[in-house]
Scaffold this active site. Structure first.
Site, mmCIF file in Angstrom:
data_model
loop_
_atom_site.group_PDB
_atom_site.id
_atom_site.type_symbol
_atom_site.label_atom_id
_atom_site.label_comp_id
_atom_site.label_asym_id
_atom_site.label_seq_id
_atom_site.Cartn_x
_atom_site.Cartn_y
_atom_site.Cartn_z
ATOM 1 N N ASN A 10 0.853 -1.190 0.000
ATOM 2 C CA ASN A 10 0.000 0.000 0.000
ATOM 3 C C ASN A 10 0.893 1.245 0.000
ATOM 4 O OD1 ASN A 10 -1.442 2.286 1.109
ATOM 5 N ND2 ASN A 10 -3.098 0.887 1.600
ATOM 6 N N HIS A 13 0.926 6.205 1.909
ATOM 7 C CA HIS A 13 1.649 7.144 2.762
ATOM 8 C C HIS A 13 2.835 7.815 2.084
ATOM 9 C CE1 HIS A 13 -1.209 6.501 5.717
ATOM 10 N NE2 HIS A 13 -0.884 5.238 5.939
ATOM 11 N N HIS A 46 -5.651 3.695 -1.764
ATOM 12 C CA HIS A 46 -6.995 4.068 -1.317
ATOM 13 C C HIS A 46 -7.282 5.473 -1.827
ATOM 14 C CE1 HIS A 46 -9.857 4.379 2.445
ATOM 15 N NE2 HIS A 46 -10.453 4.706 1.311
ATOM 16 N N ARG A 48 -9.427 8.174 -1.274
ATOM 17 C CA ARG A 48 -10.414 8.600 -0.275
ATOM 18 C C ARG A 48 -11.207 9.782 -0.782
ATOM 19 N NH1 ARG A 48 -8.942 6.599 5.212
ATOM 20 N NH2 ARG A 48 -10.700 7.851 5.872
ATOM 21 N N ARG A 52 -6.977 12.870 0.876
ATOM 22 C CA ARG A 52 -5.902 13.284 1.787
ATOM 23 C C ARG A 52 -4.531 12.774 1.344
ATOM 24 N NH1 ARG A 52 -7.301 9.892 7.199
ATOM 25 N NH2 ARG A 52 -9.289 10.942 6.922
ATOM 26 N N GLU A 73 -8.657 0.494 -3.072
ATOM 27 C CA GLU A 73 -9.519 0.526 -1.889
ATOM 28 C C GLU A 73 -10.469 1.698 -2.056
ATOM 29 O OE1 GLU A 73 -7.092 0.966 1.546
ATOM 30 O OE2 GLU A 73 -6.123 -0.960 1.298
ATOM 31 N N THR A 104 -8.483 3.658 8.223
ATOM 32 C CA THR A 104 -9.688 2.837 8.260
ATOM 33 C C THR A 104 -9.786 2.167 9.632
ATOM 34 O OG1 THR A 104 -9.169 2.380 5.962
ATOM 35 C CG2 THR A 104 -10.974 1.132 6.923
ATOM 36 N N GLU A 154 -11.198 -9.314 2.723
ATOM 37 C CA GLU A 154 -9.965 -8.973 3.430
ATOM 38 C C GLU A 154 -10.346 -8.853 4.892
ATOM 39 O OE1 GLU A 154 -7.273 -6.059 1.791
ATOM 40 O OE2 GLU A 154 -6.635 -5.454 3.801
ATOM 41 N N HIS A 193 -3.960 -4.613 7.659
ATOM 42 C CA HIS A 193 -4.079 -3.440 8.536
ATOM 43 C C HIS A 193 -3.215 -3.617 9.774
ATOM 44 C CE1 HIS A 193 -5.537 0.315 10.068
ATOM 45 N NE2 HIS A 193 -6.137 0.485 8.905
HETATM 46 N N1 PXP Z 1 -6.069 -3.055 4.089
HETATM 47 C C1 PXP Z 1 -7.007 -2.075 4.087
HETATM 48 C C2 PXP Z 1 -8.378 -2.413 3.633
HETATM 49 C C3 PXP Z 1 -6.702 -0.748 4.472
HETATM 50 O O1 PXP Z 1 -7.647 0.196 4.478
HETATM 51 C C4 PXP Z 1 -5.368 -0.462 4.832
HETATM 52 C C5 PXP Z 1 -4.996 0.946 5.181
HETATM 53 O O2 PXP Z 1 -5.160 1.764 4.089
HETATM 54 C C6 PXP Z 1 -4.428 -1.503 4.801
HETATM 55 C C7 PXP Z 1 -4.811 -2.791 4.448
HETATM 56 C C8 PXP Z 1 -3.003 -1.278 5.161
HETATM 57 O O3 PXP Z 1 -2.920 -0.936 6.501
HETATM 58 P P1 PXP Z 1 -1.536 -0.433 7.082
HETATM 59 O O4 PXP Z 1 -1.240 0.870 6.412
HETATM 60 O O5 PXP Z 1 -1.804 -0.288 8.543
HETATM 61 O O6 PXP Z 1 -0.516 -1.476 6.748
#
Ligand code: PXP
Length: 246
Positions: A10, A13, A46, A48, A52, A73, A104, A154, A193
């Protein structure tokens, strides 16, 4: 034979850091390319409602450059459904979204919005996108996903990831029970997550889990190790855990 486990990186960030200054860097699209080079099996982002981090422009560029696959996402809103159907990612993960949340926070309440989720699943399936609702480890939610016709879920690992000691062990048991239940019902089971190098192994060891989506910890480790090394490390930990458990 070892059931394979794959890593979705992901990249949100990277965009968070860019948006903090309104600059052009660091570029999440470049991060996606580095991630693929380092062994990411898919790229997750994602889009959003409050934009952001990832912008629509990033999504369109990712579509052009990513060579593995994209996991978008998105919230179950009409704006995002229109976008998702036009965008045609390989995978869409349906997530709940609240403007005031830091990230999330909980799983999608599929039970509470069955009609909307079912509609989203069928519209996205029509364009060839595989839908995976992001849900808490609850049999009720899993049954609702099946009613919606989604092929995949998921499972939210956030609570497990933040816990310690006995509490974490108990939450792992709850996760494993839900994973076994969903897999037994024919669903592909992904998880994510809050996972990081210290807590990922027990989840990766579960042979019924197909894919892990990891963002924050990978990007955080990248500050000190570089993105490539950070991804190689977490993937190695995942693969070693899976091999040791097989
Ligand atoms: N899976 C989903 C559905 C999420 O919303 C997120 C965060 O965007 C992640 C995985 C990844 O989470 P993390 O950034 O805490 O690794």
């Amino acid at each position: 034979m070892i059931n394979p486990i794959t890593l979705g990186v992901n990249i949100d960030h990277v965009a968070t850091l860019r948006q903090a200054r309104g600059t052009r860097f660091p570029d999440p699209v470049y991060a996606a390319q580095v991630a693929e080079y380092a062994g990411a099996d898919s790229i997750t982002f994602h889009l959003r409602e409050d934009r952001r981090h990832i912008q629509k422009r990033d999504a369109l560029l990712l579509k052009q450059v990513v060579t593995t696959k994209l996991n978008l996402e998105m919230a179950v809103t009409s704006e995002m459904l229109t976008f998702g159907c036009e965008f045609r990612a390989e995978d869409v993960c349906l997530v709940p979204e609240k403007r005031e949340e830091l990230t999330t926070e909980g799983g999608l309440d599929v039970v509470g919005q069955l009609r909307q989720v079912r509609d989203a699943c069928s519209r996205l399936a029509e364009v060839g996108t595989r839908v995976s609702p992001f849900i808490d480890a609850s049999h009720e939610q899993i049954d609702a996903v099946i009613e919606c016709g989604a092929p995949c879920i998921e499972i939210h690992t956030g609570q497990y990831a933040d816990a310690h000691g006995d509490e974490q062990a108990a939450l792992l048991e709850t996760l494993n029970a839900a994973i076994a239940y969903a897999h037994g019902k024919g669903l592909q089971v992904n998880a994510g997550h809050g996972l990081n190098r210290h807590n990922v192994a027990p989840i990766a060891a579960n042979a019924l889990v197909s894919e892990l989506n990891i963002g924050h910890a990978i990007i955080a480790d990248a500050i000190f190790l570089g993105l490539e090394q950070s991804i190689r490390d977490i993937k190695r930990i995942m693969l070693e855990a899976r091999a040791a458990a097989s």
